[in-house]
Write an enzyme that holds these catalytic residues in place. Structure first.
Site, PDB file in Angstrom:
ATOM      1  CE1 TYR A 189       6.543 -35.721  56.015  1.00 32.46           C
ATOM      2  CE2 TYR A 189       8.157 -34.033  55.559  1.00 32.46           C
ATOM      3  CZ  TYR A 189       7.828 -35.241  56.130  1.00 32.46           C
ATOM      4  OH  TYR A 189       8.790 -35.963  56.820  1.00 32.46           O
ATOM      5  CB  CYS A 190       8.754 -33.321  51.110  1.00 32.87           C
ATOM      6  SG  CYS A 190      10.115 -33.716  49.986  1.00 32.87           S
ATOM      7  CB  ALA A 191       7.260 -33.047  46.446  1.00 32.61           C
ATOM      8  N   GLY A 207       4.811 -29.469  49.903  1.00 33.17           N
ATOM      9  CA  GLY A 207       5.017 -28.070  50.230  1.00 33.17           C
ATOM     10  C   GLY A 207       5.347 -27.258  48.989  1.00 33.17           C
TER      11      GLY A 207
END
Lengths: 156, 363
Positions: free
Chosen positions: B153-155, B157
């Site tokens: 998720y986000c960073a 990812g």
């Protein structure tokens, strides 16, 4: 940046006299959007960015000075700081977690359930989509061979 | 009778009713505001789980299965180092973990706690080449399966994608990213704030060691500076609405529990990613090796939020273009950076999409 659509639960006044409460809510949303756009539209302003950093540095500096002063006072009167207590609580939690791992399952409470790994997608989803069908044929035997090898290793 | 005439007959009673309602709400607000002042923080992250491993800032959880049978391939979620993972497990009925468990997935989560001063030198290398492989190995041991689906998720990812690019022959069978940044040149405000003309990152990191959570949170808040105040006003306006207040407080708690960052990781993010845009340019070196997203060949899904103000779609789009997978898909869904995964509409949009994509690739 695309704009968010109007929330679904907003009511539209059907009266000839405008709903002042709805007007207030809409004004708040509009003001919020305008202020946010103003700042994000100022990305080219180095002065604004510098000012934001100076404010942030000042705030951080004051916070550090305050924490240092409080820390010195607490040390003088032989009391732990909030940080000391939090670190102690975190260390205690780690010890408890390690104990839970070391203790027999029955003593630590109910173990996590381990259902069989036999689940399959619902029947209508089993047909491979175009994207998967387009995957190179070589990739599938390689993965299947890898799974067979891993199962063989576990059995041995 | 025409519609216009019908409308003309109703104005005063409608407004009177609205006034009555607002007076009633005002009374409820005054009582609820007093309750709110003394209320305990909302309970979050209640889906049962076991802590498998803790090491400094890292915690690895295993969620307890709720289905009678589960898919073969376990899932390891990688949360962004700036935030707690319970955003994906807010409350019964608003929990991605609960949703996926009910659909038969075996879920593990890499979560983070505030790093201690001893961890000030943690870099992207440590997350990508130490924490993630370590957790993958533990998931393999615990589950008895070699294949693992990695979801970031986000960073998280970004870290997951870098890991798979550097170790393409590893145990990762599928890769899923949510709102993951790649082209940092499209994060205009963050880049402006991180410019070397206005921000001396070395001075900050060398003096604090661990970048304070307040500073990280202020960075995110600066993208929408009016939203925090507007949010408080909306909370006051909706104090009569228990559901609104409950949801608001859970999101607010999560935002307030933004984590501090190891200084070295922060310095690397500012210099190499924000200023240098090295991941997009293909010049990022981690552990001495160049990160080539084309080396990712496993099935790949990227979910992008249409109204994401933190990772704009233009910043996230290049990821699906760059990966070398043949089985790859990008999905753009309505929602913001957080609401796409944890908002009230996620159960209708993102979660079913994730389920339909994963179920064919988890056997």
């Amino acid at each position: 940046m695309p704009q968010r659509p109007r929330p679904e639960n907003t009511t539209v006044a059907t009266s000839l006299i405008p709903d002042p409460f709805q007007m207030w809510r809409e004004a708040l949303t509009k003001l919020e959007g305008n202020v946010n756009s103003l700042v994000t539209g100022s990305v080219d302003s180095q002065e604004l960015m510098r000012s934001m950093h100076q404010l942030s540095t000042l705030s951080l500096g004051m916070q550090q000075a305050f924490e240092k002063a409080i820390g010195a006072y607490l040390a003088r009167v032989n009391l732990p700081s909030r940080k000391d207590v939090s670190e102690l609580a975190a260390a205690l939690q780690r010890v408890e977690d390690k104990l839970d791992l070391l203790l027999p399952t029955g003593a630590a409470g109910s173990a996590a359930p381990r259902p069989p790994r036999t689940r399959r997608p619902p029947p209508e989803e089993v047909a491979a989509p175009a994207a998967v069908a387009a995957a190179p044929a070589a990739a599938r035997p390689a993965r299947a061979a890898k799974r067979t090898a891993s199962r063989a290793r576990r059995r041995s | 009778m025409s519609a216009a005439t019908t409308k003309e007959k109703t104005p005063e009673p409608a407004l009177a009713e609205r006034l009555r309602l607002e007076v009633e709400r005002a009374v409820q607000r005054s009582f609820r505001s007093i309750e709110l002042l003394g209320a305990a923080p909302p309970t979050v992250g209640r889906t049962p789980k076991t802590v498998l491993h803790r090491r400094g800032t890292l915690s690895l959880y295993h969620y307890h299965a709720t289905a009678d049978e589960i898919y073969r391939v376990p899932i390891l979620f990688v949360m962004a180092p700036t935030n707690k993972a319970y955003i994906l497990d807010l409350a019964p009925g608003q929990s991605m973990m609960e949703f996926l468990l009910a659909r038969g997935y075996d879920i593990y989560m890499m979560d983070w706690d505030a790093p201690t001063d001893a961890e000030r030198n943690l870099k992207i290398e440590d997350y990508v080449l130490d924490f993630i492989p370590d957790c993958l190995k533990r998931v393999q041991q615990d589950s008895g399966e070699d294949d693992v689906t990695l979801v970031g998720y986000c960073a998280g990812g970004m870290l997951s994608a870098i890991h798979v690019a550097l170790l393409p022959d590893g145990p990762v069978k599928n890769l899923v990213c949510f709102t993951t940044p790649v082209d940092f040149s499209k994060m205009e405000l963050f880049r402006a704030m991180a410019s070397d003309k206005v921000f001396d990152v070395d001075k900050l990191v060398d003096s604090v060691g661990i970048v304070p959570a307040d500073m990280v949170r202020a960075g995110f808040d600066s993208l929408r500076p009016a939203s925090r105040v507007a949010g408080q006003l909306r909370l006051w306006d909706n104090l009569w609405n228990d559901e609104f207040v409950k949801g608001f407080r859970m999101m607010e708690r999560w935002g307030n529990e933004t984590l501090p960052l190891p200084g070295a990781y922060f310095r690397q993010t500012v210099k190499e990613l924000l200023r240098g845009n090295a991941l997009y340019e293909g010049t990022l070196k981690i552990g001495g090796r160049k990160v080539d997203l084309a080396k990712i060949t496993v099935p790949f899904l990227h979910v992008i939020a249409q109204y994401d103000h933190i990772v704009p779609p233009a910043c996230a789009h290049p990821l699906v273009e760059r990966v070398g997978s043949r089985d790859k898909e990008e999905v753009v869904l309505p929602g913001g950076h957080v609401s796409i995964a944890a908002g009230a509409n996620a159960v209708k949009r993102m979660w079913p999409k994730l389920d339909s994509w994963l179920q064919r690739r988890s056997t």
